[in-house]
Design a protein around this motif. Structure first.
Motif, PDB file in Angstrom:
ATOM      1  N   ASP A 126      -0.807  -1.835  -5.217  1.00  8.93           N
ATOM      2  CA  ASP A 126      -2.172  -2.271  -5.544  1.00  8.93           C
ATOM      3  C   ASP A 126      -2.838  -1.305  -6.529  1.00  8.93           C
ATOM      4  O   ASP A 126      -3.471  -1.721  -7.496  1.00  8.93           O
ATOM      5  N   VAL A 127      -2.641   0.000  -6.293  1.00  5.82           N
ATOM      6  CA  VAL A 127      -3.236   1.015  -7.183  1.00  5.82           C
ATOM      7  C   VAL A 127      -2.606   0.928  -8.577  1.00  5.82           C
ATOM      8  O   VAL A 127      -3.311   0.982  -9.596  1.00  5.82           O
TER       9      VAL A 127
ATOM     10  N   ILE B 180       0.853  -1.197   0.000  1.00  7.00           N
ATOM     11  CA  ILE B 180       0.000   0.000   0.000  1.00  7.00           C
ATOM     12  C   ILE B 180       0.886   1.242   0.000  1.00  7.00           C
ATOM     13  O   ILE B 180       0.675   2.168  -0.793  1.00  7.00           O
ATOM     14  N   TYR B 181       1.911   1.246   0.880  1.00  8.76           N
ATOM     15  CA  TYR B 181       2.821   2.399   0.964  1.00  8.76           C
ATOM     16  C   TYR B 181       3.350   2.760  -0.434  1.00  8.76           C
ATOM     17  O   TYR B 181       3.378   3.916  -0.808  1.00  8.76           O
ATOM     18  N   HIS B 182       3.774   1.728  -1.185  1.00 11.12           N
ATOM     19  CA  HIS B 182       4.351   1.994  -2.509  1.00 11.12           C
ATOM     20  C   HIS B 182       3.291   2.000  -3.619  1.00 11.12           C
ATOM     21  O   HIS B 182       3.644   1.976  -4.805  1.00 11.12           O
ATOM     22  N   SER B 183       2.006   2.024  -3.262  1.00 12.54           N
ATOM     23  CA  SER B 183       0.899   2.075  -4.227  1.00 12.54           C
ATOM     24  C   SER B 183       0.949   0.942  -5.240  1.00 12.54           C
ATOM     25  O   SER B 183       0.538   1.118  -6.395  1.00 12.54           O
TER      26      SER B 183
ATOM     27  N   PHE C  11      -3.984  -2.053 -10.359  1.00 16.09           N
ATOM     28  CA  PHE C  11      -5.380  -1.807 -10.734  1.00 16.09           C
ATOM     29  C   PHE C  11      -5.455  -0.877 -11.947  1.00 16.09           C
ATOM     30  O   PHE C  11      -6.169  -1.163 -12.919  1.00 16.09           O
ATOM     31  N   LEU C  12      -4.703   0.221 -11.907  1.00 17.18           N
ATOM     32  CA  LEU C  12      -4.754   1.177 -13.016  1.00 17.18           C
ATOM     33  C   LEU C  12      -4.188   0.572 -14.293  1.00 17.18           C
ATOM     34  O   LEU C  12      -4.742   0.774 -15.379  1.00 17.18           O
TER      35      LEU C  12
END
Lengths: 527, 527
Positions: free
Chosen positions: A492-493, A487-490, A496-497
């Motif tokens: 998952d985002v 999560i800290y390093h994004s 997803f993107l």
């Protein structure tokens, strides 16, 4: 093991602040040079009217059981970080390092530290059950209404005690078993932050960055093994199954870090990190009469002082002889803090002492050179007084500390493998004495170090009192604390993107293909 | 375009410091509220004996050509950030936003800012050729021996002028066209750092982190388009083909950032970043007699003050009427800084003024509530004086600024789309007035803000003078400056190490397969 504690007589009576301004501080100490600098902070806190209580181990090497500055209680343990064990470790280490190749030396230091570290932390953490299982002691501590726990997180005990007592936590820190403090609290890009033991500066080529990364990964193994094997079981036992030692350890309210950016390389930091590098340095006091006379007898040539720190009172005989012989060739006078047997080659110009007022000597105008092992305290004192250094690094961070001075042109560094080869030591001493740039550079660092809006010790005291006034410093702790790495390093985002974009592209391609196909079919029908 | 410059009469005579302590500062200013706070810093520098010279544009809106605090010279330009253009932009913006859905509003703001930003920066950067092509002016500036350039890097002119004159650079900063300052100098994990215009706090769920990432990517497009389309060609022309604007922009010696971690969320920072949030705040001075009488006439109910900042002197008539009608229902007195036509619903309790002494009013014990647009200056003043806020955000960072207060329980935020629906405005005002937690929370923030080891303005002055004394602050600039992203993030090292590990595994597998094959062959032969 006996789990009762021996409180000094009137301790709990004195714990309540005598006025609204004075605070009530519980200290969980560590040993050696870490204690020496912490005691300076405690004396400063005492001078501001705060009550200080120290939970010392019964095997304590440095922390005495009585002092005009603080109260103590003693926690009985069977093992700790004792003098005999530590000195044996250091002697074995020096013996190995002298003959080792650079690779063997690197592997010995980095890999060897994994089990050595676990061993040391297993011993020192015996303090925890001895303290926390004593229900009467804990009841009295809870009643004592401490404002905060002050500790050096080199050992994990202090953070766990603070969590157990539900108290704000302040660190006087440079290391957390054994990674450099910043790595536990701030982003630390390995591309330009040299890891301790890497032996690099902040300017690294590709090969150096690769070795720095490998050193970083080994340090992470060391850190994780100490956390998981030593402190996590204690956390689970005393703080509940959900307690995570790494989160507790990195959750201190204020980190008083014993560096600054004159000594260390600039790097990312965090709002609850306060720099107090050189906080223990003070203007020189007059020397004792006999020492002053010795110093004055050096005439225009001046004085060299030499000390190898807390843990190394002596050197192998042949090395000590080589160093003494080198000193004997110089016109300077030499004061050497040394507890080993007297070197046979000792010159008339050299005074061996068990202990010397190092800070006062460094501030004496006659002192021209400091032969130092590179401990943080000594290096900061050299910077404060602007005295050039010949470094003889022995273990852990000492080479890296000295390298920072060498990189700024204020020191020449030797190691255990090079110091007694040829005339290396004598050459280094002569070069630093005779080349004016060394002194000029140290004087420049001294000016920069002193050019701060607030004295490091005053800054440290301010933030300790801030935590007392505000019951912590929650507003300075970032939300990143305790965040999973993905999560800290994004991660998952980003996944997803990326997935969403690929899906959109795929849909567009399929749509266009369908359009093309139906257009072709239409054309065929028309044909 | 005329490229000559009109120096104020005795400028160059006053540029040499009058004593060794006083410095010589060249200021490249920006406009609006950015100038208002910068002028406070300049007055403080003046009071410490420094000589200040301002390079103002001939189209300057705020920077006057004479002052007792500084000398000026005027650079003639045809376009700049002028009053008429800015107010037209803001009026159009407010008109659109009132009726927009959240998605349309977000797209309008973020995407619209790409071309609007380039347009604004194209206009303001006309200053550069007008100044740098004037060889006589540049010769005289070079002779003037400035110690540093002080600028707000909202516009890129100051950094380029500093590089051209080879002078140390100090920023008084919150934004760099248009990303928040930290993003240009410190690691900024998007996982918990809400990007401006995202409308989030530092606690985000997966959906919010995704929108935050998208907003970040759009901000990067805005930043890159301004850099590459506007300033890079000017850098290449005036500083040589190798000059890189992004590196020049992020290479300032000291970043005096106009926030602190009472106002903003804690996040990574760097050694050359100095926080001076609220530096412009001072204890309240007595009010003019007529205003004091009006305030005192409020009795026990107290006073509400309202201002919508530098760029918005008035609101659409229907909105102004709604707000005035709401005020008329209250027992409090209201002071409203408003330059539009008088709302028809204005109550007897409301005083419309062209300008009000906002800081002195906020420090007045009778003032119970601040209706604010959320500009940084005003929000910091509300924190300093501990006055709760009803926020009516208009554009750019204002919603995010107000959100920080709301998140800490000190404000209630309305937007252009919600303010005049139902009784939203009146309800919000009544809630913040009647619920004691709002005031208590702002008072807590005020205490925290004031609990610093050094006043923000003194800290700022110290570091400006530090740069003068030390000809920059090179030792505080990290090696990461100018590092390519793949090196900074160790991508090359990670690929190399992964490749090396895979190669070793492959070799081991092939070796084992060879061993197995030869073992099988041996077995077959034996059979």
């Amino acid at each position: 093991m006996k789990l009762t504690c021996c409180w000094s007589a009137t301790l709990l009576l004195t714990l309540v602040p005598s006025c609204c301004q004075s605070g009530n501080i519980l200290v969980i100490p560590t040993e050696g040079s870490h204690w020496l600098n912490n005691e300076i902070l405690l004396k400063a806190l005492h001078s501001r009217g705060h009550n200080i209580t120290i939970a010392r181990s019964s095997k304590s090497w440095y922390v005495k059981d009585s002092s005009p500055y603080y109260s103590t209680f003693t926690v009985p343990v069977e093992r700790s970080f004792d003098k005999k064990y530590t000195r044996r470790l250091v002697t074995e280490y020096i013996k190995f390092q002298r003959g080792a190749s650079p690779l063997a030396s690197f592997l010995h230091v980095t890999m060897g530290m994994i089990d050595k570290n676990v061993e040391v932390h297993r011993a020192v953490s015996e303090f925890l059950p001895a303290m926390l299982d004593d229900t009467e002691l804990m009841r009295r501590l809870n009643q004592s209404k401490f404002d905060l726990v002050l500790t050096d997180p080199w050992w994990g005990n202090g953070a766990i005690v603070a969590k157990y007592l539900n108290l704000p936590l302040v660190y006087n820190v440079r290391w957390l078993n054994p990674e450099e403090a910043h790595f536990a609290v701030a982003p630390s890009p390995i591309s330009y932050i040299p890891v301790t033991l890497s032996g690099y500066t902040d300017k690294m080529n590709f090969f150096q960055r690769t070795k720095n990364m490998i050193t970083y990964l080994i340090t992470q193994i060391q850190t994780t093994s100490v956390s998981k094997l030593v402190y996590q079981p204690l956390c689970s036992k005393y703080l509940g199954p959900d307690a995570d030692f790494d989160q507790i350890k990195s959750g201190a309210d204020i980190w008083l870090i014993r560096t600054d950016f004159v000594f260390d390389y600039p790097r990312p930091t965090m709002p609850n990190v306060v720099y107090m590098g050189g906080f223990h340095c003070t203007p020189a006091k007059p020397l004792p009469k006999d020492l002053e006379e010795f110093v004055q007898s050096s005439g225009e040539h001046g004085v060299i002082i030499m000390s190898l720190g807390t843990f190394v009172p002596s050197l192998p005989d042949d090395m000590a002889n080589k160093i003494a012989a080198s000193f004997a060739e110089l016109p300077q006078k030499v004061i050497w803090s040394y507890s080993g047997s007297k070197p046979s080659t000792l010159g008339n110009n050299t005074l061996l002492v068990d202990w010397m007022p190092q800070k006062d000597l460094l501030g004496h105008p006659k002192v021209k050179l400091f032969v130092a092992h590179g401990g943080t305290n000594g290096v900061q004192e050299a910077i404060y007084h602007g005295v050039p250094v010949v470094g003889l690094s022995l273990f852990f961070d000492q080479y890296d500390n000295l390298l920072r001075l060498q990189d700024r042109g204020g020191a020449k560094v030797l190691t255990l493998t090079t110091v007694d080869k040829d005339d290396n030591f004598l050459k280094a001493v002569k070069e630093v004495l005779n080349e004016p740039s060394y002194r000029a550079n140290m004087q420049r660092l001294s000016r920069l170090h002193r050019d701060q809006p607030i004295e490091p010790i005053d800054n440290a005291l301010f933030w300790i009192e801030f935590v007392m006034r505000n019951k912590g410093a929650a507003h300075l702790k970032a939300q990143s604390h305790g965040m999973p790495w993905y999560i800290y390093h994004s991660v998952d985002v980003a996944l997803f993107l990326t997935g969403a974009v690929l899906l959109m592209l795929l849909t567009a391609v399929m749509f266009i293909r369908c359009l093309c196909k139906s257009a072709c079919r239409g054309k065929l029908k028309r044909d």
